[in-house]
Design a protein around this motif. Structure first.
Motif, PDB file in Angstrom:
ATOM      1  N   GLU A  40       0.821  -1.211   0.000  1.00  0.00           N
ATOM      2  CA  GLU A  40       0.000   0.000   0.000  1.00  0.00           C
ATOM      3  C   GLU A  40       0.857   1.266   0.000  1.00  0.00           C
ATOM      4  N   ASN A  41       1.972   1.255   0.726  1.00  0.00           N
ATOM      5  CA  ASN A  41       2.848   2.428   0.768  1.00  0.00           C
ATOM      6  C   ASN A  41       3.522   2.672  -0.573  1.00  0.00           C
ATOM      7  N   SER A  51      -5.307  -7.861   6.511  1.00  0.00           N
ATOM      8  CA  SER A  51      -4.332  -8.908   6.802  1.00  0.00           C
ATOM      9  C   SER A  51      -2.935  -8.389   6.521  1.00  0.00           C
ATOM     10  N   ASN A  52      -1.996  -8.734   7.378  1.00  0.00           N
ATOM     11  CA  ASN A  52      -0.603  -8.331   7.191  1.00  0.00           C
ATOM     12  C   ASN A  52       0.180  -9.403   6.439  1.00  0.00           C
ATOM     13  N   ILE A  53      -0.363  -9.804   5.303  1.00  0.00           N
ATOM     14  CA  ILE A  53       0.317 -10.820   4.516  1.00  0.00           C
ATOM     15  C   ILE A  53       1.593 -10.251   3.898  1.00  0.00           C
ATOM     16  N   ILE A  94      -6.715  -5.606   1.045  1.00  0.00           N
ATOM     17  CA  ILE A  94      -5.847  -6.774   1.215  1.00  0.00           C
ATOM     18  C   ILE A  94      -6.430  -7.650   2.316  1.00  0.00           C
ATOM     19  N   THR A  95      -6.785  -8.873   1.958  1.00  0.00           N
ATOM     20  CA  THR A  95      -7.260  -9.851   2.933  1.00  0.00           C
ATOM     21  C   THR A  95      -6.345 -11.070   2.862  1.00  0.00           C
ATOM     22  N   PHE A 102     -11.328   0.551 -13.214  1.00  0.00           N
ATOM     23  CA  PHE A 102     -10.474  -0.614 -13.416  1.00  0.00           C
ATOM     24  C   PHE A 102     -10.470  -1.447 -12.142  1.00  0.00           C
ATOM     25  N   ILE A 103     -10.691  -2.745 -12.286  1.00  0.00           N
ATOM     26  CA  ILE A 103     -10.704  -3.662 -11.145  1.00  0.00           C
ATOM     27  C   ILE A 103      -9.668  -4.754 -11.389  1.00  0.00           C
ATOM     28  N   PHE A 104      -8.812  -4.952 -10.414  1.00  0.00           N
ATOM     29  CA  PHE A 104      -7.746  -5.949 -10.519  1.00  0.00           C
ATOM     30  C   PHE A 104      -7.788  -6.830  -9.274  1.00  0.00           C
ATOM     31  N   VAL A 105      -7.808  -8.149  -9.482  1.00  0.00           N
ATOM     32  CA  VAL A 105      -7.932  -9.078  -8.358  1.00  0.00           C
ATOM     33  C   VAL A 105      -6.889 -10.174  -8.476  1.00  0.00           C
ATOM     34  N   ILE A 106      -6.160 -10.413  -7.401  1.00  0.00           N
ATOM     35  CA  ILE A 106      -5.215 -11.521  -7.351  1.00  0.00           C
ATOM     36  C   ILE A 106      -5.493 -12.315  -6.085  1.00  0.00           C
ATOM     37  N   GLU A 107      -5.532 -13.627  -6.232  1.00  0.00           N
ATOM     38  CA  GLU A 107      -5.808 -14.493  -5.093  1.00  0.00           C
ATOM     39  C   GLU A 107      -4.494 -14.919  -4.460  1.00  0.00           C
ATOM     40  N   ASN A 108      -4.346 -14.657  -3.179  1.00  0.00           N
ATOM     41  CA  ASN A 108      -3.104 -14.965  -2.487  1.00  0.00           C
ATOM     42  C   ASN A 108      -2.866 -16.464  -2.412  1.00  0.00           C
ATOM     43  N   GLY A 109      -1.661 -16.864  -2.787  1.00  0.00           N
ATOM     44  CA  GLY A 109      -1.280 -18.259  -2.651  1.00  0.00           C
ATOM     45  C   GLY A 109      -1.910 -19.196  -3.646  1.00  0.00           C
TER      46      GLY A 109
END
Length: 259
Positions: free
Chosen positions: A129-130, A153-155, A191-192, A244-251
């Motif tokens: 985010e920073n 979440s602090n992933i 971010i989750t 614009f929508i961008f989605v990435i699934e963690n892991g």
């Protein structure tokens, strides 16, 4: 003796039954064979499409690199060299210190923006985010930018994901700057544990997405999304801006429930 018990008649019935069974088995084998061939052809076509897509992405990557060089050269010429030339001329005619200081400040700001676009400062150490907010900050003199963070979440976001998302955001803002004629940009990041979701929308003139899918900017974003196994989409209407929508699934290697 019944007629059907006659040996010749009985033999004929056996032959008929065997013939029907052979015909049925042959039909089933033909159906299975045709189905198998259809599946094989479908897989071959899918493989061909994937190869063609990879070739297209490779070409887009090379084109994007060349366009990026051209854009940076134009930025240096139009924004930095022109400002330095003005400063030199102002110095030659003895311009007051305050005005010279302001001109130098503008040149430094533009240099910093270009530098951040080439290599975001300390992005490996900073949170996602920073890093993204740093990119937006360099555009505050051009747009009214509103940001919204929803960090649940602090992933740990890896280096490549950060870099690709930085490049995507830069591409988005550059597209807004070149085409949208916008005054406002709204940015949100969620971010989750499961997802990273990026939203960027503007109040510009919008575009017809069906006629703009082949633009180098959109193809460059497609390339980076493919690198991250992510999904994205545009929602745009003429004179009503673009989202614009961008989605990435963690892991995960893919997102199955994003539409």
């Amino acid at each position: 003796m019944e007629k059907w018990q006659d040996p010749d008649t009985f033999l004929i019935w056996i032959i008929i039954i065997i013939g029907v069974m052979v015909l049925l088995i042959g039909t089933l084998i033909s159906v299975f064979y045709l189905s198998y061939k259809k599946i094989v052809r479908a897989k071959e076509e899918e493989h061909r499409i994937k190869l063609e897509y990879q070739r297209t992405l490779l070409k887009v990557s090379l084109d994007a690199q060349e366009n990026e060089r051209v854009r940076i050269a134009a930025d240096l010429h139009d924004n930095i060299i022109s400002k330095l030339t003005i400063i030199r001329l102002k110095a030659a005619i003895g311009t007051q210190t305050e005005e010279m200081d302001q001109l130098l400040g503008n040149a430094i700001t533009e240099s910093r923006r270009i530098s951040h676009e080439l290599s975001p400062p300390l992005y490996e150490e900073k949170s996602l985010e920073n890093v993204l907010l740093t990119i937006l900050k360099s555009w505050e003199s051009f747009y009214n930018i509103k940001t919204r963070l929803d960090i649940r979440s602090n992933i740990e976001v890896d280096k490549n994901t950060k870099l690709q998302m930085v490049r995507i955001l830069q591409e988005l803002v550059n597209n807004i700057y070149k085409h949208a004629k916008a005054s406002n940009i709204n940015f949100s990041l969620r971010i989750t544990k499961k997802y990273i979701i990026l939203n960027v929308n503007d109040n510009g003139i919008g575009f017809n997405s069906k006629n703009s899918t082949k633009g180098i900017g959109l193809q460059n974003i497609a390339l980076r999304a493919d690198t991250l196994h992510a999904k994205y989409k545009y929602i745009s209407q003429l004179e009503k801006g673009t989202r614009f929508i961008f989605v990435i699934e963690n892991g995960k290697n893919k997102i199955s429930n994003f539409r």
